[in-house]
Scaffold this motif. Sequence first.
Motif, PDB file in Angstrom:
ATOM      1  N   SER A 211      25.216  25.793 -91.020  1.00 24.65           N
ATOM      2  CA  SER A 211      24.188  24.986 -90.146  1.00 24.65           C
ATOM      3  C   SER A 211      23.094  25.994 -89.718  1.00 24.65           C
ATOM      4  CB  SER A 211      25.150  24.388 -89.021  1.00 24.65           C
ATOM      5  OG  SER A 211      24.203  23.464 -88.195  1.00 24.65           O
ATOM      6  N   LEU A 212      23.305  26.972 -89.214  1.00 25.73           N
ATOM      7  CA  LEU A 212      22.135  27.815 -88.396  1.00 25.73           C
ATOM      8  C   LEU A 212      21.373  28.285 -89.252  1.00 25.73           C
ATOM      9  CD1 LEU A 212      21.592  29.022 -85.654  1.00 25.73           C
ATOM     10  CD2 LEU A 212      23.002  31.095 -86.265  1.00 25.73           C
ATOM     11  N   ILE A 213      21.710  28.573 -90.535  1.00 28.42           N
ATOM     12  CA  ILE A 213      20.726  29.112 -91.762  1.00 28.42           C
ATOM     13  C   ILE A 213      19.800  28.068 -91.995  1.00 28.42           C
ATOM     14  CG2 ILE A 213      20.411  30.009 -94.038  1.00 28.42           C
ATOM     15  CD1 ILE A 213      23.096  31.542 -93.498  1.00 28.42           C
ATOM     16  N   GLY A 214      20.163  26.810 -92.333  1.00 23.05           N
ATOM     17  CA  GLY A 214      19.513  25.508 -92.573  1.00 23.05           C
ATOM     18  C   GLY A 214      18.489  25.441 -91.651  1.00 23.05           C
ATOM     19  N   ALA A 215      18.890  25.408 -90.234  1.00 20.42           N
ATOM     20  CA  ALA A 215      17.943  25.102 -89.131  1.00 20.42           C
ATOM     21  C   ALA A 215      16.769  26.226 -89.360  1.00 20.42           C
ATOM     22  CB  ALA A 215      18.938  24.984 -87.895  1.00 20.42           C
ATOM     23  N   LEU A 216      17.152  27.159 -89.542  1.00 21.17           N
ATOM     24  CA  LEU A 216      16.096  28.319 -89.446  1.00 21.17           C
ATOM     25  C   LEU A 216      15.241  27.952 -90.676  1.00 21.17           C
ATOM     26  CD1 LEU A 216      18.297  31.540 -88.781  1.00 21.17           C
ATOM     27  CD2 LEU A 216      16.280  31.073 -87.506  1.00 21.17           C
ATOM     28  N   LEU A 217      15.559  28.021 -91.877  1.00 20.38           N
ATOM     29  CA  LEU A 217      14.813  27.492 -93.014  1.00 20.38           C
ATOM     30  C   LEU A 217      13.809  26.499 -92.674  1.00 20.38           C
ATOM     31  CD1 LEU A 217      17.100  28.135 -96.046  1.00 20.38           C
ATOM     32  CD2 LEU A 217      15.137  29.426 -95.320  1.00 20.38           C
ATOM     33  N   THR A 218      14.437  25.269 -92.014  1.00 23.32           N
ATOM     34  CA  THR A 218      13.839  23.804 -91.778  1.00 23.32           C
ATOM     35  C   THR A 218      12.463  24.306 -90.653  1.00 23.32           C
ATOM     36  OG1 THR A 218      15.674  22.623 -92.050  1.00 23.32           O
ATOM     37  CG2 THR A 218      13.673  21.691 -90.872  1.00 23.32           C
ATOM     38  N   CYS A 219      12.829  25.074 -89.905  1.00 18.41           N
ATOM     39  CA  CYS A 219      11.724  25.263 -88.976  1.00 18.41           C
ATOM     40  C   CYS A 219      10.626  26.345 -89.601  1.00 18.41           C
ATOM     41  CB  CYS A 219      12.382  26.137 -87.766  1.00 18.41           C
ATOM     42  SG  CYS A 219      13.438  25.122 -86.712  1.00 18.41           S
ATOM     43  N   TRP A 220      11.049  27.145 -90.341  1.00 20.90           N
ATOM     44  CA  TRP A 220       9.850  27.994 -91.040  1.00 20.90           C
ATOM     45  C   TRP A 220       9.216  27.392 -92.107  1.00 20.90           C
ATOM     46  CZ3 TRP A 220      10.429  29.414 -96.576  1.00 20.90           C
ATOM     47  CH2 TRP A 220       9.286  30.441 -96.960  1.00 20.90           C
ATOM     48  N   GLY A 221       9.833  26.233 -92.759  1.00 23.91           N
ATOM     49  CA  GLY A 221       9.118  25.615 -93.744  1.00 23.91           C
ATOM     50  C   GLY A 221       8.423  24.309 -93.946  1.00 23.91           C
ATOM     51  N   THR A 222       8.450  23.734 -92.663  1.00 31.38           N
ATOM     52  CA  THR A 222       8.116  22.295 -92.481  1.00 31.38           C
ATOM     53  C   THR A 222       6.783  22.347 -91.587  1.00 31.38           C
ATOM     54  OG1 THR A 222       9.792  21.815 -90.958  1.00 31.38           O
ATOM     55  CG2 THR A 222      10.218  21.273 -93.162  1.00 31.38           C
ATOM     56  N   GLN A 223       5.938  21.387 -91.422  1.00 31.90           N
ATOM     57  CA  GLN A 223       4.854  21.419 -90.497  1.00 31.90           C
ATOM     58  C   GLN A 223       4.682  19.821 -90.257  1.00 31.90           C
ATOM     59  OE1 GLN A 223       3.077  23.914 -88.956  1.00 31.90           O
ATOM     60  NE2 GLN A 223       2.351  22.214 -87.746  1.00 31.90           N
ATOM     61  N   GLU A 224       4.520  19.262 -88.941  1.00 30.93           N
ATOM     62  CA  GLU A 224       4.309  18.053 -88.730  1.00 30.93           C
ATOM     63  C   GLU A 224       2.704  17.751 -89.168  1.00 30.93           C
ATOM     64  OE1 GLU A 224       4.878  17.211 -84.600  1.00 30.93           O
ATOM     65  OE2 GLU A 224       6.523  18.587 -84.291  1.00 30.93           O
ATOM     66  N   GLY A 225       2.595  16.436 -89.550  1.00 30.41           N
ATOM     67  CA  GLY A 225       1.509  16.162 -90.033  1.00 30.41           C
ATOM     68  C   GLY A 225       0.441  15.675 -88.742  1.00 30.41           C
ATOM     69  N   LYS A 226      -0.910  15.841 -89.203  1.00 31.84           N
ATOM     70  CA  LYS A 226      -1.785  15.326 -88.097  1.00 31.84           C
ATOM     71  C   LYS A 226      -2.560  14.005 -88.368  1.00 31.84           C
ATOM     72  CE  LYS A 226      -2.302  20.155 -86.263  1.00 31.84           C
ATOM     73  NZ  LYS A 226      -3.087  21.232 -86.269  1.00 31.84           N
ATOM     74  N   SER A 227      -2.746  13.225 -87.933  1.00 39.26           N
ATOM     75  CA  SER A 227      -3.514  12.041 -87.953  1.00 39.26           C
ATOM     76  C   SER A 227      -3.768  11.187 -86.670  1.00 39.26           C
ATOM     77  CB  SER A 227      -2.759  10.930 -89.024  1.00 39.26           C
ATOM     78  OG  SER A 227      -1.745  10.331 -88.218  1.00 39.26           O
ATOM     79  N   PRO A 228      -4.667  10.433 -86.530  1.00 40.30           N
ATOM     80  CA  PRO A 228      -5.085   9.500 -85.447  1.00 40.30           C
ATOM     81  C   PRO A 228      -4.011   8.743 -85.096  1.00 40.30           C
ATOM     82  CG  PRO A 228      -6.865   9.417 -87.010  1.00 40.30           C
ATOM     83  CD  PRO A 228      -5.824  10.199 -87.592  1.00 40.30           C
ATOM     84  N   ILE A 229      -3.348   8.162 -86.176  1.00 40.54           N
ATOM     85  CA  ILE A 229      -1.953   7.385 -85.679  1.00 40.54           C
ATOM     86  C   ILE A 229      -0.840   8.034 -84.896  1.00 40.54           C
ATOM     87  CG2 ILE A 229      -0.126   5.860 -86.569  1.00 40.54           C
ATOM     88  CD1 ILE A 229      -1.964   5.190 -88.915  1.00 40.54           C
ATOM     89  N   ARG A 230      -0.665   9.165 -85.330  1.00 37.94           N
ATOM     90  CA  ARG A 230       0.393  10.058 -84.655  1.00 37.94           C
ATOM     91  C   ARG A 230      -0.252  10.552 -83.178  1.00 37.94           C
ATOM     92  NH1 ARG A 230       2.856  14.613 -85.793  1.00 37.94           N
ATOM     93  NH2 ARG A 230       4.424  13.944 -84.855  1.00 37.94           N
ATOM     94  N   LYS A 231      -1.408  10.520 -82.904  1.00 35.93           N
ATOM     95  CA  LYS A 231      -1.882  10.538 -81.783  1.00 35.93           C
ATOM     96  C   LYS A 231      -1.642   9.569 -80.667  1.00 35.93           C
ATOM     97  CE  LYS A 231      -5.284  14.059 -83.174  1.00 35.93           C
ATOM     98  NZ  LYS A 231      -6.821  14.450 -83.236  1.00 35.93           N
ATOM     99  N   ASN A 232      -1.338   8.463 -81.141  1.00 34.84           N
ATOM    100  CA  ASN A 232      -0.987   7.201 -80.289  1.00 34.84           C
ATOM    101  C   ASN A 232       0.270   7.492 -79.503  1.00 34.84           C
ATOM    102  OD1 ASN A 232      -0.186   3.777 -80.686  1.00 34.84           O
ATOM    103  ND2 ASN A 232      -1.438   4.588 -78.981  1.00 34.84           N
ATOM    104  N   VAL A 233       0.343   8.393 -78.914  1.00 38.24           N
ATOM    105  CA  VAL A 233       1.782   8.606 -78.086  1.00 38.24           C
ATOM    106  C   VAL A 233       1.580   8.800 -76.788  1.00 38.24           C
ATOM    107  CG1 VAL A 233       3.672  10.225 -78.071  1.00 38.24           C
ATOM    108  CG2 VAL A 233       2.601   9.953 -80.023  1.00 38.24           C
TER     109      VAL A 233
END
Length: 469
Positions: A211-233
Amino acid sequence: MNKVKQSVTYAFGAFGHDAFYAALTTYFITFITSQLFEDSDGKQINGWMIGFITTMIVVIRIVEIFFDPLIGALIDNTQTRWGKFKPWIMGGAIISSITLIMIFSNFFGLTESNPDLYLILFAVVFIIADFSYSALDVAFWGLLPSLSLKSSDRTHIGTIARFGSTLGSTGTAIVLVPINVWVSRWLTGSTDNTQTRAGWLGFAIFISALSLIGALLTCWGTQEGKSPIRKNVRKTSFKDIFRILGRNDQLMWLAASYFLFALGFAVTNSMIVYYFRYVLGKPGEYSMVGVVEAILGIIAVLMFPTLQRLITRKWVYVSSIGVMVIGYVLYNFSGDSVPMALVSTALLYVAQPLVFLATLMTISDCVEYGQLRSGARNESVTLTVRPLLDKLGGAFSNGIVGIAAIGAGMTGSATAADITATGVLHFKVFMLYIPMVFVIVAAVLFAVKITLTERRHAEIVKELAAKFD
């Protein structure tokens, strides 16, 4: 961000994530009922404690219903240089891994020397374990809709992630007995296939590391997308959480359907290990269940994108439950036949990943549906619904399994020879008949009430894009 890297690392995270979930829900209750409360001679002690702990788990997870949306709101309101999901994924993974190891122990013999103190400590540690896993779970799956706004991209990433999670959950069934026996032999000097408390602890350590190794890999390899729709928070206040969820009618109907499915499947899935041990009398053959689940689960996941294109998500969900019902019927007639039990199990396991993916994709699309209706985007709050329902189903299943196991005499050192025909019938009512009713009702609800199709979601995204661009 490289899409391959993002998909693969997210899948590795799902692998460790679902291995952890299987250990915490499916196998932890087996550990409690079979070996946690044994004395040095292998005899069951303090049998009432089994009922006490299973009841405690159910109560804690019912209370958790009200806290998971709060966790989602905290995540939605988080702003860091690493995004809003990764700090929660990493922090939740560290704490939950440590506490999983602790609950798979007897706290240095306190179950025998001081049962009252054990129960107090267990309650504290289990609450920490459950709530830290909740933070990890909500953040991990909440990350999915932030990676892309397109249903097709989400299906691609979600399918690969489900491929990883299927390997994690099914692999857990495969390695459970071998790791337990190996550690038992190493630490206790046993020479046969005996499973011990030490073996269960070794199993928990192994799963926590994944579980710990999987979490580390996810945090390293993913990136949140950016768009005007996602800014509507906008900041989500705690008093607004349930209003936001309640206004999303598609999310609520989906929640009702998926809860019944999750509960029915969790009960049956948790009791298959009992079936092989106490009905068939062949606990060693249970590893074959993991092999069957792994192979068919992978096939089902790979089939999902094609099936979705051919018959749409709705009918993937409904027809998969139809396959499960056939599995339940065949299980009822499997008797003492291991091959028949494996075929029945296969029909259950080939359907479950398809239902999960159809649910995950629909909930992800509910983010934009809710945004259109409420005027603000709430990714994590919306995505809390699916893990909340899985955990709630798991909580109730733990209680049901505990009642079924005690009522059928399937506890402690009992063997298949000790179980009466009445006990087997009692067991089948809980393992087969009640869950079958649950999943049938789930299919009807989804077929009748869910109108958020892939086409409708594409239309919603266009409306939002026109509004915020």
